[in-house]
Each structure stands twice: as C-alpha cells, then as structure tokens.
Design a protein around this motif. Sequence first.
Motif, PDB file in Angstrom:
ATOM      1  N   VAL A  74       0.877  -1.172   0.000  1.00 36.94           N
ATOM      2  CA  VAL A  74       0.000   0.000   0.000  1.00 36.94           C
ATOM      3  C   VAL A  74       0.910   1.216   0.000  1.00 36.94           C
ATOM      4  N   TRP A  75       0.761   2.025  -1.026  1.00 39.17           N
ATOM      5  CA  TRP A  75       1.524   3.263  -1.147  1.00 39.17           C
ATOM      6  C   TRP A  75       0.584   4.421  -0.858  1.00 39.17           C
ATOM      7  N   THR A  76       1.029   5.350  -0.011  1.00 38.88           N
ATOM      8  CA  THR A  76       0.208   6.505   0.343  1.00 38.88           C
ATOM      9  C   THR A  76       0.825   7.778  -0.225  1.00 38.88           C
ATOM     10  N   TYR A  77      -0.024   8.592  -0.820  1.00 38.37           N
ATOM     11  CA  TYR A  77       0.404   9.868  -1.404  1.00 38.37           C
ATOM     12  C   TYR A  77      -0.420  11.007  -0.835  1.00 38.37           C
ATOM     13  N   GLN A  78       0.227  12.144  -0.614  1.00 41.63           N
ATOM     14  CA  GLN A  78      -0.463  13.387  -0.260  1.00 41.63           C
ATOM     15  C   GLN A  78      -0.730  14.097  -1.583  1.00 41.63           C
ATOM     16  N   SER A  83      -5.977  15.892   0.106  1.00 43.11           N
ATOM     17  CA  SER A  83      -6.456  14.529   0.334  1.00 43.11           C
ATOM     18  C   SER A  83      -5.281  13.558   0.264  1.00 43.11           C
ATOM     19  N   ARG A  84      -5.517  12.376   0.778  1.00 45.90           N
ATOM     20  CA  ARG A  84      -4.512  11.311   0.690  1.00 45.90           C
ATOM     21  C   ARG A  84      -5.048  10.205  -0.195  1.00 45.90           C
ATOM     22  N   LEU A  85      -4.168   9.663  -0.989  1.00 50.00           N
ATOM     23  CA  LEU A  85      -4.516   8.566  -1.878  1.00 50.00           C
ATOM     24  C   LEU A  85      -3.723   7.337  -1.459  1.00 50.00           C
ATOM     25  N   ALA A  86      -4.433   6.255  -1.157  1.00 51.01           N
ATOM     26  CA  ALA A  86      -3.793   4.975  -0.854  1.00 51.01           C
ATOM     27  C   ALA A  86      -3.943   4.083  -2.079  1.00 51.01           C
ATOM     28  N   VAL A  87      -2.827   3.613  -2.585  1.00 51.06           N
ATOM     29  CA  VAL A  87      -2.795   2.762  -3.774  1.00 51.06           C
ATOM     30  C   VAL A  87      -2.386   1.361  -3.329  1.00 51.06           C
ATOM     31  N   SER A  88      -3.271   0.401  -3.492  1.00 46.11           N
ATOM     32  CA  SER A  88      -2.964  -0.988  -3.135  1.00 46.11           C
ATOM     33  C   SER A  88      -2.484  -1.717  -4.374  1.00 46.11           C
ATOM     34  N   TYR A  98      -7.958   4.088  -2.632  1.00 47.67           N
ATOM     35  CA  TYR A  98      -8.787   4.682  -1.583  1.00 47.67           C
ATOM     36  C   TYR A  98      -8.344   6.110  -1.394  1.00 47.67           C
ATOM     37  N   GLU A  99      -9.287   7.021  -1.475  1.00 44.61           N
ATOM     38  CA  GLU A  99      -8.958   8.428  -1.289  1.00 44.61           C
ATOM     39  C   GLU A  99      -9.645   8.940  -0.039  1.00 44.61           C
ATOM     40  N   LYS A 100      -8.860   9.577   0.839  1.00 41.59           N
ATOM     41  CA  LYS A 100      -9.383  10.191   2.048  1.00 41.59           C
ATOM     42  C   LYS A 100      -9.252  11.700   1.891  1.00 41.59           C
ATOM     43  N   ARG A 101     -10.387  12.349   1.880  1.00 40.00           N
ATOM     44  CA  ARG A 101     -10.406  13.817   1.699  1.00 40.00           C
ATOM     45  C   ARG A 101      -9.817  14.523   2.901  1.00 40.00           C
ATOM     46  N   GLY A 102      -9.156  15.659   2.613  1.00 41.35           N
ATOM     47  CA  GLY A 102      -8.634  16.487   3.687  1.00 41.35           C
ATOM     48  C   GLY A 102      -9.769  17.178   4.425  1.00 41.35           C
ATOM     49  N   ARG A 103      -9.468  17.683   5.584  1.00 42.16           N
ATOM     50  CA  ARG A 103     -10.488  18.384   6.383  1.00 42.16           C
ATOM     51  C   ARG A 103     -10.842  19.710   5.758  1.00 42.16           C
ATOM     52  N   SER A 104     -12.115  20.054   5.785  1.00 41.26           N
ATOM     53  CA  SER A 104     -12.575  21.345   5.280  1.00 41.26           C
ATOM     54  C   SER A 104     -12.247  22.412   6.303  1.00 41.26           C
TER      55      SER A 104
END
Length: 105
Positions: A74-78, A83-88, A98-104
């Motif tokens: 799993v590679w994680t990118y900012q 947002s952060r993108l996790a690439v499996s 999987y993309e996790k959005r940054g806080r508003s």
Amino acid sequence: KLYLKDAAEALARDQADAQSNSEYQAQKDEDERLHSAMVQGKVVVGMSAAQVRALMGTPLGTRRQARKGSVTEVWTYQQKDGSRLAVSLKDGKVVSLYEKRGRSK
C-alpha cells in the motif's frame, strides 16, 4: 471422411483465430485505457507500480506484506488538494484505490 476432418480442422482454426482476435482486442482496449489515464494524470486499477511512480513520484509512506507467494503493498500519497490517496498493489499491479479527503476549513 476426409472432407469432414478438413472441415473440423478449419472450424477449430477459425475458433482459435476468433479467440486470439478477442484476446488481442481486449489487451488493446486495456492498453488504451491505461494510456488515457496516464495522459490525464490519474492512477487506475491495472496500472503497474512503475506507471504509478512515473505519475505520482515517491510515496509518502509504504506498507509491504508477503504472503503465500504474493506481495501486497500500500503506497500513500499526499495530493495537492490535501487529500490522501492509498494505492494498493498486488504483485506489482494496482488492485484498488482509496482516497481520504482532507479536512474542510
């Protein structure tokens, strides 16, 4: 009998050719899909690890697990938007994102 044998062989060749053509077209479509994603700067399922690195650079973080003759990473990118993108990846190919959005703010 010879005619039937020739006809059966011709039919088998035609079926093999059709299968080969179908596989070729499927691979061509997949290559075009991956190329289009690369041009757009998007990571998509099916990309190789090398394609991901070419697009995204070095990951912010990595996790690696080897099990039953298979390697999962799993590679994680900012991303620029926060947002952060996790690439499996499994055995060097992207299998999920999987993309996790940054806080508003």
